[in-house]
Design an enzyme around this catalytic site. Structure first.
Site, mmCIF file in Angstrom:
data_model
loop_
_atom_site.group_PDB
_atom_site.id
_atom_site.type_symbol
_atom_site.label_atom_id
_atom_site.label_comp_id
_atom_site.label_asym_id
_atom_site.label_seq_id
_atom_site.Cartn_x
_atom_site.Cartn_y
_atom_site.Cartn_z
ATOM 1 N N ARG A 12 0.846 -1.199 0.000
ATOM 2 C CA ARG A 12 0.000 0.000 0.000
ATOM 3 C C ARG A 12 0.878 1.245 0.000
ATOM 4 N NH1 ARG A 12 -0.502 4.673 2.203
ATOM 5 N NH2 ARG A 12 -0.228 3.753 4.284
ATOM 6 N N ASP A 13 1.512 1.579 1.110
ATOM 7 C CA ASP A 13 2.413 2.736 1.127
ATOM 8 C C ASP A 13 3.556 2.521 0.143
ATOM 9 O OD1 ASP A 13 3.932 5.033 1.886
ATOM 10 O OD2 ASP A 13 3.093 4.918 3.894
ATOM 11 N N HIS A 26 3.610 4.014 -3.478
ATOM 12 C CA HIS A 26 4.107 5.355 -3.809
ATOM 13 C C HIS A 26 5.511 5.292 -4.405
ATOM 14 C CE1 HIS A 26 0.830 7.581 -2.008
ATOM 15 N NE2 HIS A 26 0.965 6.939 -0.856
ATOM 16 N N SER A 73 3.302 10.979 8.598
ATOM 17 C CA SER A 73 3.338 10.959 7.133
ATOM 18 C C SER A 73 4.515 11.725 6.554
ATOM 19 C CB SER A 73 2.038 11.549 6.571
ATOM 20 O OG SER A 73 0.914 11.047 7.236
ATOM 21 N N HIS A 104 7.965 7.134 9.078
ATOM 22 C CA HIS A 104 8.706 7.250 7.821
ATOM 23 C C HIS A 104 10.168 7.544 8.131
ATOM 24 C CE1 HIS A 104 5.868 7.006 4.379
ATOM 25 N NE2 HIS A 104 4.976 7.226 5.333
ATOM 26 N N TYR A 122 4.481 16.001 3.329
ATOM 27 C CA TYR A 122 3.829 14.715 3.088
ATOM 28 C C TYR A 122 4.721 13.860 2.188
ATOM 29 C CZ TYR A 122 -0.440 11.856 2.377
ATOM 30 O OH TYR A 122 -1.389 10.864 2.365
#
Length: 342
Positions: free
Chosen positions: A16-17, A20, A170, A201, A290
Protein backbone atom coordinates in the site's frame (compact mmCIF):
# COMPACT_ATOMS: atom_id res chain seq x y z
CA UNK A 1 7.88 -13.53 39.08
CA UNK A 2 8.13 -13.52 35.28
CA UNK A 3 7.63 -10.16 33.60
CA UNK A 4 5.02 -10.01 30.85
CA UNK A 5 6.76 -9.84 27.48
CA UNK A 6 5.94 -6.91 25.21
CA UNK A 7 3.83 -8.15 22.30
CA UNK A 8 3.84 -6.34 18.97
CA UNK A 9 1.27 -6.59 16.15
CA UNK A 10 3.30 -6.15 12.96
CA UNK A 11 1.37 -4.57 10.09
CA UNK A 12 3.10 -4.70 6.71
CA UNK A 13 2.44 -1.80 4.32
CA UNK A 14 4.67 -2.79 1.39
CA UNK A 15 1.68 -3.31 -0.90
CA UNK A 16 0.00 0.00 0.00
CA UNK A 17 2.41 2.74 1.13
CA UNK A 18 5.05 0.95 -0.93
CA UNK A 19 2.98 1.71 -4.02
CA UNK A 20 4.11 5.35 -3.81
CA UNK A 21 7.73 4.31 -4.30
CA UNK A 22 6.93 2.68 -7.64
CA UNK A 23 4.26 5.13 -8.77
CA UNK A 24 1.49 2.58 -8.12
CA UNK A 25 2.81 0.32 -10.88
CA UNK A 26 2.63 -3.27 -9.68
CA UNK A 27 1.41 -6.38 -11.46
CA UNK A 28 -1.03 -8.74 -9.70
CA UNK A 29 1.55 -11.51 -10.05
CA UNK A 30 4.07 -9.42 -8.11
CA UNK A 31 1.43 -8.69 -5.47
CA UNK A 32 0.77 -12.42 -5.16
CA UNK A 33 4.47 -13.20 -4.65
CA UNK A 34 4.98 -10.51 -2.03
CA UNK A 35 1.77 -11.29 -0.16
CA UNK A 36 2.63 -14.99 -0.03
CA UNK A 37 6.14 -14.25 1.23
CA UNK A 38 4.84 -11.92 3.94
CA UNK A 39 2.25 -14.46 5.02
CA UNK A 40 4.85 -17.20 5.35
CA UNK A 41 7.19 -14.80 7.17
CA UNK A 42 4.58 -14.35 9.88
CA UNK A 43 3.42 -10.74 9.71
CA UNK A 44 0.11 -10.13 11.45
CA UNK A 45 -1.53 -8.05 8.74
CA UNK A 46 -0.93 -7.11 5.11
CA UNK A 47 -2.27 -3.84 3.72
CA UNK A 48 -3.14 -3.63 0.02
CA UNK A 49 -4.47 -0.83 -2.20
CA UNK A 50 -3.37 2.12 -4.29
CA UNK A 51 -0.92 4.20 -2.28
CA UNK A 52 -3.64 6.74 -1.56
CA UNK A 53 -6.12 4.09 -0.53
CA UNK A 54 -9.18 2.62 -2.18
CA UNK A 55 -10.14 4.55 -5.35
CA UNK A 56 -6.90 6.54 -5.15
CA UNK A 57 -6.03 5.86 -8.79
CA UNK A 58 -6.49 9.24 -10.50
CA UNK A 59 -4.64 11.97 -12.36
CA UNK A 60 -4.22 13.91 -9.11
CA UNK A 61 -2.74 11.10 -7.03
CA UNK A 62 -1.30 9.01 -9.85
CA UNK A 63 -3.00 6.31 -11.93
CA UNK A 64 -2.44 2.74 -10.85
CA UNK A 65 -1.33 0.05 -13.27
CA UNK A 66 -4.23 -2.11 -12.08
CA UNK A 67 -7.39 -1.68 -10.05
CA UNK A 68 -7.59 -2.05 -6.29
CA UNK A 69 -9.79 -5.08 -6.88
CA UNK A 70 -7.19 -6.86 -9.00
CA UNK A 71 -4.55 -6.21 -6.35
CA UNK A 72 -6.82 -7.29 -3.49
CA UNK A 73 -7.84 -10.48 -5.27
CA UNK A 74 -4.19 -11.36 -5.94
CA UNK A 75 -3.27 -10.82 -2.29
CA UNK A 76 -6.34 -12.60 -0.90
CA UNK A 77 -5.62 -15.69 -2.98
CA UNK A 78 -2.14 -16.00 -1.46
CA UNK A 79 -2.75 -15.30 2.23
CA UNK A 80 -3.46 -18.18 4.60
CA UNK A 81 -3.11 -16.60 8.04
CA UNK A 82 -2.38 -12.85 7.96
CA UNK A 83 -5.19 -10.31 8.26
CA UNK A 84 -5.91 -8.70 4.88
CA UNK A 85 -6.15 -4.95 5.36
CA UNK A 86 -6.76 -1.87 3.25
CA UNK A 87 -6.66 1.92 3.57
CA UNK A 88 -9.50 4.34 2.92
CA UNK A 89 -9.40 8.13 2.84
CA UNK A 90 -12.88 9.69 3.16
CA UNK A 91 -13.39 11.92 0.13
CA UNK A 92 -11.42 9.53 -2.08
CA UNK A 93 -12.83 6.13 -1.18
CA UNK A 94 -16.48 5.64 -0.27
CA UNK A 95 -18.43 3.14 1.80
CA UNK A 96 -19.33 1.40 -1.47
CA UNK A 97 -15.63 0.71 -2.13
CA UNK A 98 -15.26 -0.42 1.46
CA UNK A 99 -18.10 -2.92 1.07
CA UNK A 100 -16.61 -4.27 -2.16
CA UNK A 101 -13.20 -4.68 -0.52
CA UNK A 102 -14.88 -6.59 2.30
CA UNK A 103 -16.63 -8.83 -0.24
CA UNK A 104 -13.20 -9.63 -1.73
CA UNK A 105 -11.77 -10.73 1.61
CA UNK A 106 -10.51 -7.59 3.33
CA UNK A 107 -11.14 -7.91 7.06
CA UNK A 108 -9.45 -4.78 8.42
CA UNK A 109 -9.43 -1.15 7.33
CA UNK A 110 -7.51 1.93 8.35
CA UNK A 111 -9.64 5.06 7.88
CA UNK A 112 -7.26 7.96 7.26
CA UNK A 113 -7.83 11.69 7.68
CA UNK A 114 -5.67 14.75 8.13
CA UNK A 115 -4.68 14.99 11.78
CA UNK A 116 -7.26 17.70 12.57
CA UNK A 117 -10.16 16.28 10.56
CA UNK A 118 -11.16 13.10 12.38
CA UNK A 119 -14.83 14.07 12.17
CA UNK A 120 -15.00 13.14 8.48
CA UNK A 121 -14.21 9.50 9.35
CA UNK A 122 -17.40 8.76 11.30
CA UNK A 123 -19.47 7.22 8.49
CA UNK A 124 -16.63 5.05 7.23
CA UNK A 125 -15.60 3.77 10.65
CA UNK A 126 -19.22 3.02 11.57
CA UNK A 127 -19.80 1.18 8.27
CA UNK A 128 -16.66 -0.90 8.80
CA UNK A 129 -17.84 -1.84 12.27
CA UNK A 130 -21.25 -2.81 10.86
CA UNK A 131 -19.42 -5.12 8.44
CA UNK A 132 -17.64 -6.76 11.38
CA UNK A 133 -14.23 -5.45 10.35
CA UNK A 134 -11.26 -4.55 12.52
CA UNK A 135 -11.01 -0.75 12.27
CA UNK A 136 -8.14 1.63 12.91
CA UNK A 137 -8.16 5.41 12.73
CA UNK A 138 -5.19 6.91 10.91
CA UNK A 139 -4.37 10.53 11.81
CA UNK A 140 -2.02 11.61 9.02
CA UNK A 141 0.65 14.32 9.26
CA UNK A 142 0.61 13.91 13.04
CA UNK A 143 3.50 16.36 13.45
CA UNK A 144 1.15 19.22 12.47
CA UNK A 145 -0.93 18.96 15.65
CA UNK A 146 0.20 19.27 19.25
CA UNK A 147 -0.01 16.11 21.34
CA UNK A 148 -3.14 17.18 23.22
CA UNK A 149 -4.93 18.28 20.04
CA UNK A 150 -4.01 15.05 18.30
CA UNK A 151 -5.25 13.01 21.25
CA UNK A 152 -8.61 14.79 21.11
CA UNK A 153 -8.89 13.76 17.46
CA UNK A 154 -7.97 10.19 18.39
CA UNK A 155 -10.76 10.20 20.97
CA UNK A 156 -13.22 11.19 18.24
CA UNK A 157 -12.17 8.22 16.11
CA UNK A 158 -12.53 5.96 19.13
CA UNK A 159 -16.04 7.32 19.72
CA UNK A 160 -17.00 6.36 16.16
CA UNK A 161 -15.89 2.78 16.81
CA UNK A 162 -12.17 2.55 16.01
CA UNK A 163 -10.44 -0.37 17.75
CA UNK A 164 -7.08 1.36 17.33
CA UNK A 165 -5.84 4.86 16.51
CA UNK A 166 -2.47 5.60 14.90
CA UNK A 167 0.12 8.29 15.33
CA UNK A 168 0.80 8.63 11.61
CA UNK A 169 4.05 10.44 10.83
CA UNK A 170 3.34 10.96 7.13
CA UNK A 171 6.11 13.53 6.77
CA UNK A 172 8.73 11.60 8.70
CA UNK A 173 9.08 14.75 10.79
CA UNK A 174 8.59 13.48 14.35
CA UNK A 175 11.49 13.01 16.73
CA UNK A 176 11.51 10.37 19.47
CA UNK A 177 10.30 12.75 22.17
CA UNK A 178 7.50 13.98 19.90
CA UNK A 179 6.37 10.40 19.27
CA UNK A 180 6.50 9.57 22.97
CA UNK A 181 4.47 12.66 23.86
CA UNK A 182 1.75 11.83 21.35
CA UNK A 183 1.46 8.19 22.38
CA UNK A 184 1.22 9.16 26.05
CA UNK A 185 -1.40 11.80 25.21
CA UNK A 186 -3.43 9.13 23.39
CA UNK A 187 -3.16 6.77 26.34
CA UNK A 188 -4.37 9.48 28.71
CA UNK A 189 -7.67 9.94 26.84
CA UNK A 190 -8.39 6.59 25.16
CA UNK A 191 -10.07 3.62 26.78
CA UNK A 192 -7.64 0.99 28.03
CA UNK A 193 -9.04 -1.48 25.48
CA UNK A 194 -8.37 0.85 22.53
CA UNK A 195 -5.05 0.07 20.89
CA UNK A 196 -2.53 2.62 19.67
CA UNK A 197 -0.46 2.29 16.50
CA UNK A 198 2.63 3.94 15.01
CA UNK A 199 3.25 4.61 11.32
CA UNK A 200 6.76 5.99 10.84
CA UNK A 201 8.71 7.25 7.82
CA UNK A 202 12.46 7.19 7.38
CA UNK A 203 12.98 10.75 6.09
CA UNK A 204 15.08 11.76 9.14
CA UNK A 205 16.47 8.22 9.59
CA UNK A 206 14.32 7.81 12.72
CA UNK A 207 11.68 5.28 11.67
CA UNK A 208 13.02 2.32 13.67
CA UNK A 209 13.91 4.48 16.67
CA UNK A 210 10.50 6.15 16.62
CA UNK A 211 8.73 2.80 16.35
CA UNK A 212 10.72 1.39 19.28
CA UNK A 213 10.04 4.45 21.44
CA UNK A 214 6.36 4.20 20.53
CA UNK A 215 6.15 0.58 21.67
CA UNK A 216 7.95 1.46 24.90
CA UNK A 217 5.32 4.18 25.46
CA UNK A 218 2.38 1.82 24.93
CA UNK A 219 1.91 1.21 21.20
CA UNK A 220 0.91 -2.32 20.21
CA UNK A 221 0.55 -2.02 16.41
CA UNK A 222 3.59 -1.13 14.32
CA UNK A 223 3.61 -0.39 10.59
CA UNK A 224 6.65 -1.50 8.63
CA UNK A 225 7.54 -2.61 5.11
CA UNK A 226 9.96 -4.81 3.23
CA UNK A 227 13.17 -2.89 2.51
CA UNK A 228 11.35 0.13 3.92
CA UNK A 229 9.35 0.34 0.68
CA UNK A 230 7.16 3.42 0.97
CA UNK A 231 6.73 7.08 0.18
CA UNK A 232 9.70 9.41 0.55
CA UNK A 233 12.64 7.66 2.20
CA UNK A 234 10.26 4.83 2.93
CA UNK A 235 8.57 3.37 5.97
CA UNK A 236 10.10 1.64 8.95
CA UNK A 237 12.08 -1.26 7.38
CA UNK A 238 10.46 -4.39 8.71
CA UNK A 239 13.68 -6.40 8.75
CA UNK A 240 15.47 -3.85 10.93
CA UNK A 241 12.51 -3.40 13.25
CA UNK A 242 12.10 -7.15 13.75
CA UNK A 243 15.83 -7.49 14.42
CA UNK A 244 15.61 -4.84 17.15
CA UNK A 245 12.44 -6.44 18.53
CA UNK A 246 14.34 -9.73 18.79
CA UNK A 247 17.21 -8.05 20.63
CA UNK A 248 14.75 -6.47 23.06
CA UNK A 249 12.96 -9.76 23.63
CA UNK A 250 9.62 -8.58 22.30
CA UNK A 251 7.06 -11.14 21.22
CA UNK A 252 5.93 -11.27 17.58
CA UNK A 253 5.38 -13.88 14.92
CA UNK A 254 7.88 -12.79 12.28
CA UNK A 255 10.80 -14.73 10.82
CA UNK A 256 13.69 -12.32 10.30
CA UNK A 257 15.51 -14.26 7.59
CA UNK A 258 12.37 -14.76 5.52
CA UNK A 259 11.62 -11.05 5.70
CA UNK A 260 15.19 -10.25 4.65
CA UNK A 261 14.92 -12.62 1.68
CA UNK A 262 11.60 -11.13 0.57
CA UNK A 263 13.01 -7.61 0.83
CA UNK A 264 16.13 -8.38 -1.20
CA UNK A 265 14.67 -10.81 -3.73
CA UNK A 266 11.17 -9.42 -4.34
CA UNK A 267 11.01 -5.75 -3.39
CA UNK A 268 14.32 -4.01 -4.06
CA UNK A 269 14.32 -5.12 -7.74
CA UNK A 270 11.02 -3.24 -8.22
CA UNK A 271 12.45 0.15 -7.29
CA UNK A 272 12.93 2.58 -10.18
CA UNK A 273 14.26 5.09 -7.65
CA UNK A 274 16.20 3.99 -4.55
CA UNK A 275 14.08 4.17 -1.40
CA UNK A 276 16.58 5.81 0.94
CA UNK A 277 17.53 8.96 2.81
CA UNK A 278 19.06 11.35 0.27
CA UNK A 279 19.01 15.09 -0.29
CA UNK A 280 15.43 15.07 -1.56
CA UNK A 281 13.87 12.69 0.96
CA UNK A 282 15.75 14.26 3.87
CA UNK A 283 14.18 17.56 2.83
CA UNK A 284 10.73 15.98 3.20
CA UNK A 285 11.40 15.26 6.87
CA UNK A 286 13.26 18.49 7.52
CA UNK A 287 10.47 20.62 6.01
CA UNK A 288 7.64 18.42 7.30
CA UNK A 289 6.25 17.54 3.87
CA UNK A 290 3.83 14.71 3.09
CA UNK A 291 6.11 11.89 1.95
CA UNK A 292 4.05 10.92 -1.09
CA UNK A 293 4.67 14.39 -2.55
CA UNK A 294 8.22 13.30 -3.47
CA UNK A 295 7.57 11.85 -6.91
CA UNK A 296 5.20 14.70 -7.80
CA UNK A 297 7.83 17.27 -6.81
CA UNK A 298 10.56 15.45 -8.73
CA UNK A 299 8.43 15.51 -11.87
CA UNK A 300 7.66 19.21 -11.45
CA UNK A 301 11.34 20.00 -10.83
CA UNK A 302 12.30 18.28 -14.06
CA UNK A 303 9.59 20.10 -16.02
CA UNK A 304 10.49 23.56 -14.69
CA UNK A 305 14.26 23.04 -14.26
CA UNK A 306 14.25 23.53 -10.50
CA UNK A 307 15.94 21.94 -7.50
CA UNK A 308 13.50 19.48 -5.93
CA UNK A 309 14.51 20.75 -2.50
CA UNK A 310 13.39 24.27 -3.37
CA UNK A 311 9.93 23.01 -4.28
CA UNK A 312 9.64 20.78 -1.22
CA UNK A 313 10.76 23.56 1.12
CA UNK A 314 8.09 25.87 -0.25
CA UNK A 315 5.50 23.09 0.04
CA UNK A 316 6.48 22.81 3.70
CA UNK A 317 6.28 26.58 4.20
CA UNK A 318 2.73 26.55 2.84
CA UNK A 319 1.80 23.56 5.02
CA UNK A 320 0.26 21.59 2.18
CA UNK A 321 -1.51 18.38 3.16
CA UNK A 322 -2.51 15.18 1.38
CA UNK A 323 -4.92 15.90 -1.44
CA UNK A 324 -3.16 19.08 -2.55
CA UNK A 325 -0.80 17.35 -4.98
CA UNK A 326 -1.99 19.58 -7.83
CA UNK A 327 -0.61 22.65 -6.04
CA UNK A 328 2.93 21.33 -6.38
CA UNK A 329 2.88 22.24 -10.08
CA UNK A 330 1.51 25.70 -9.24
CA UNK A 331 4.36 26.22 -6.77
CA UNK A 332 6.91 25.07 -9.34
CA UNK A 333 5.52 27.50 -11.90
CA UNK A 334 5.73 30.38 -9.42
CA UNK A 335 9.29 29.51 -8.42
CA UNK A 336 10.29 29.23 -12.07
CA UNK A 337 8.87 32.68 -12.82
CA UNK A 338 10.72 34.18 -9.85
CA UNK A 339 13.97 32.57 -11.01
CA UNK A 340 13.46 33.91 -14.54
CA UNK A 341 12.98 37.47 -13.24
CA UNK A 342 16.31 37.49 -11.42
Amino acid sequence: MNETRTTVFVQDVTLRDGMHAIRHQLAPGEVAQIAAALDVAGVDAIEISHGDGLAGSSLNYGPGSHTDWEWIEAAAANIQRARLTTLLLPGIGTVDELRKAHDLGVRSVRVATHCTEADVSAQHIETARDLGMDVAGFLMMSHMAAASELAAQAALMESYGAHCVYVTDSGGRLTMDAVRDRVRAYRDVLDATTEIGIHAHENLSLSVANSVVAVEAGVTRVDASLAGQGAGAGNCPIEAFVAVANILGWQHGCDLYQLQDAAEDLVRPLQDRPVRVDRETLTLGYAGVYSSFLRHAEKAAQTYDLDVRTILTEVGNRRLVGGQEDMIVDIAMELSEVAADR
